[in-house]
Design an enzyme around this catalytic site. Structure first.
Site, PDB file in Angstrom:
ATOM      1  N   GLU A   1       0.879  -1.177   0.000  1.00 22.14           N
ATOM      2  CA  GLU A   1       0.000   0.000   0.000  1.00 22.14           C
ATOM      3  C   GLU A   1       0.908   1.215   0.000  1.00 22.14           C
ATOM      4  O   GLU A   1       1.708   1.402   0.912  1.00 22.14           O
ATOM      5  CB  GLU A   1      -0.909   0.004   1.226  1.00 22.14           C
ATOM      6  CG  GLU A   1      -1.845   1.203   1.253  1.00 22.14           C
ATOM      7  CD  GLU A   1      -2.352   1.517   2.638  1.00 22.14           C
ATOM      8  OE1 GLU A   1      -2.318   2.705   3.025  1.00 22.14           O
ATOM      9  OE2 GLU A   1      -2.770   0.585   3.345  1.00 22.14           O
TER      10      GLU A   1
ATOM     11  N   CYS B   1      -2.980   7.738   5.134  1.00 17.60           N
ATOM     12  CA  CYS B   1      -3.012   7.364   3.719  1.00 17.60           C
ATOM     13  C   CYS B   1      -4.307   7.772   3.047  1.00 17.60           C
ATOM     14  O   CYS B   1      -4.380   7.829   1.815  1.00 17.60           O
ATOM     15  CB  CYS B   1      -2.789   5.859   3.571  1.00 17.60           C
ATOM     16  SG  CYS B   1      -3.920   4.855   4.573  1.00 17.60           S
TER      17      CYS B   1
END
Length: 502
Positions: A232, A269
């Site tokens: 990720e 994020c």
């Protein structure tokens, strides 16, 4: 990357890989109830040591007590959720096709298929989530639930917290009777690369920057026998607000926007990096006022503070950028950066013209408000400007619907792993249906998720058994079904009726 590891350190890492390899088969063979109980034991142990762990986290990361307590609770809940997934057994996707002499394509043998653990997994901990995406976080929980031993490469930003958490995890697993080598902890960049390259490691996972994630993904792919790597990486999480939404609740949107950017000093994020609003939106004063009330927050470490400062300066120096909330970035005596919220505004045309300077993620409490004209093709802007993202958000008015809005949603669903309405993307619910992923560069593998129960599938592979004696079948495929897991049956004779329901 050239390694300078000593022979002694290489020998230590070889021992780590050997222990994980030795644990792989017996750990994968643990009955669902036993493995589920082990995951709950880990969750209980972390909760019992919350005060100690949170204090370590505050000292090393600068994150607040409330944030870290919430994150530790999330981590324990995640482990308990996967315990239920393991106990249920549906994740194994056990399928049994009975032998069929009347099969429509000729005689069919008995064929049985099940998902099985990949083997040892190396998980690279994140800096910005020292619990939820670190030692005992989602990737670790999913891999352990799948039956894979985990080698956890700790993050240099919180080494003491990482080591102590790992000690507690390993002790809990050992106390629950799991095999030696089920969970191990290492530190060091070169050490992590060396373990990723070890042929006994069968998968890797990572949460972090695009350059580091791409480097590790390339290493995994370049091995003599490539392995899956689930990274990720970066995301700017665009938000689109319609005029009807602003007319209904403009003040609430402004306040929610600033709160989402400010949370954990923007080091999330899912922080909204770009918010598209109609020209003449009238939110500037409300955004500025909300930003002024945000107290300074320490960034995770001096390296991140320096990177944020450079990115912020580059954006300020870009032609066509107007400052709505300047914010501050101050360095303390230890070199740590303390920041408040920065919001700037540009037109859609400026964003197009200055895309090389503006579109890169700013990791920290900074976001760009983009003003679009009344005739703007928002779906076209998405396709033109953005690569893959973890999230995309749309704020609409009550009952609002149009062909243009439907097209925007369709395009966003191709660019993001999660499309949400009338909220803010920060805060990823730990729940079965969650999708936390997206096309490159949000992740290295858009077919998976790192949050939600589907995350377990990353660490499994299918194996079919044909005409296999009952005694030699794995437990989930036996007729006696000793693990009591769901089994899908295709009985003899069924093929003759395939397609009849259509």
């Amino acid at each position: 990357m050239t390694s300078t590891l000593s022979e002694a350190r290489r020998a230590e890492l070889d021992s780590v890989a050997a222990r994980a390899d030795a644990a792989a088969a017996p750990y994968a063979a643990t009955a669902p109830g036993e493995r589920a109980a082990a995951l709950v034991a880990v969750a209980d142990t972390l909760a019992a040591h919350a005060a100690e762990l949170v204090a370590l986290g505050m000292a090393e990361t600068g994150l607040t007590e409330a944030r870290l307590n919430g994150e530790l609770t999330r981590t324990a809940v995640q482990l308990r959720l996967f315990a239920d997934v393991v106990r249920d057994g549906g994740y194994l996707d056990a399928r049994i096709d009975a032998a069929d002499g009347d099969f429509v394509l000729g005689a069919r043998p008995d064929v049985r298929r099940v998902l099985t653990a990949l083997g040892p997994v190396v998980n690279f901990a994140a800096s910005n989530f020292p619990f939820a995406f670190s030692v005992a976080g989602g990737d670790t929980a999913a891999a352990l639930a799948a039956g894979c031993p985990v080698i956890l490469k700790g993050h240099s930003g919180h080494p003491r917290l990482g080591a102590r958490t790992a000690e507690l995890v390993a002790a809990a697993l050992d106390g629950a009777g799991m095999p030696d080598g089920t969970f191990q902890f290492i530190l060091g960049q070169q050490e992590g690369v060396a373990i990723l390259q070890d042929p006994r490691v069968r998968a890797g996972s990572f949460t972090g920057s695009i350059p580091a994630g791409r480097l590790l993904a390339d290493i995994a792919a370049a091995r003599p026998a490539p392995i899956p790597f689930f990274g990720e990486l970066g995301s700017v999480n665009p938000v689109f607000v319609t005029p009807a939404a602003i007319a209904e609740r403009g003040a609430a949107i402004a306040a929610g926007y600033v709160a989402s950017v400010a949370g954990s000093a923007g080091q999330l994020c899912t922080k909204p990096g770009f918010v598209f609003v109609p020209a003449g939106h009238g939110l500037a004063a409300a955004i500025s006022d909300a930003a002024e009330s945000v107290a300074p927050h320490r960034l995770l470490n001096p390296r991140i503070a320096a990177g944020f400062g450079a990115r912020r300066a580059e954006i300020f120096q870009t032609p066509g950028v107007s400052v709505l909330a300047e914010g501050e970035l101050n360095e303390d005596q230890d070199g740590q950066g303390w920041a408040t919220v920065t919001i700037v505004s540009v037109s859609a045309e400026t964003l197009r013209a200055q895309r090389e300077r503006l579109l890169e993620e700013a990791f920290g409490p900074l976001s760009i408000l983009v003003e679009y004209p009344a005739d703007a093709d928002l779906a076209g802007l998405v396709a033109e400007l953005f690569e893959g993202n973890l999230t995309a958000t749309v704020h609409i008015g009550a009952g609002e619907d149009s062909a243009e809005l439907r097209e925007l949603v369709r395009v966003l669903s191709g660019h993001a792993g999660r499309v949400l309405f009338d909220g803010w993307p920060t805060g990823v619910a730990v729940t079965p249906a969650m999708q936390h992923g997206g096309p490159w560069p949000a992740t290295t593998n858009d077919s998976s998720t790192s949050v939600g129960t589907a995350a377990i599938s990353r660490f499994l592979r299918g194996v079919a058994y044909q005409s296999t004696p009952q005694a030699l079948l794995p437990a989930p495929l036996q007729d006696a079904n000793p693990w009591n897991v769901p089994q899908s049956f295709a009985p003899a004779g069924q093929s003759r009726s395939w397609g009849s329901a259509s």
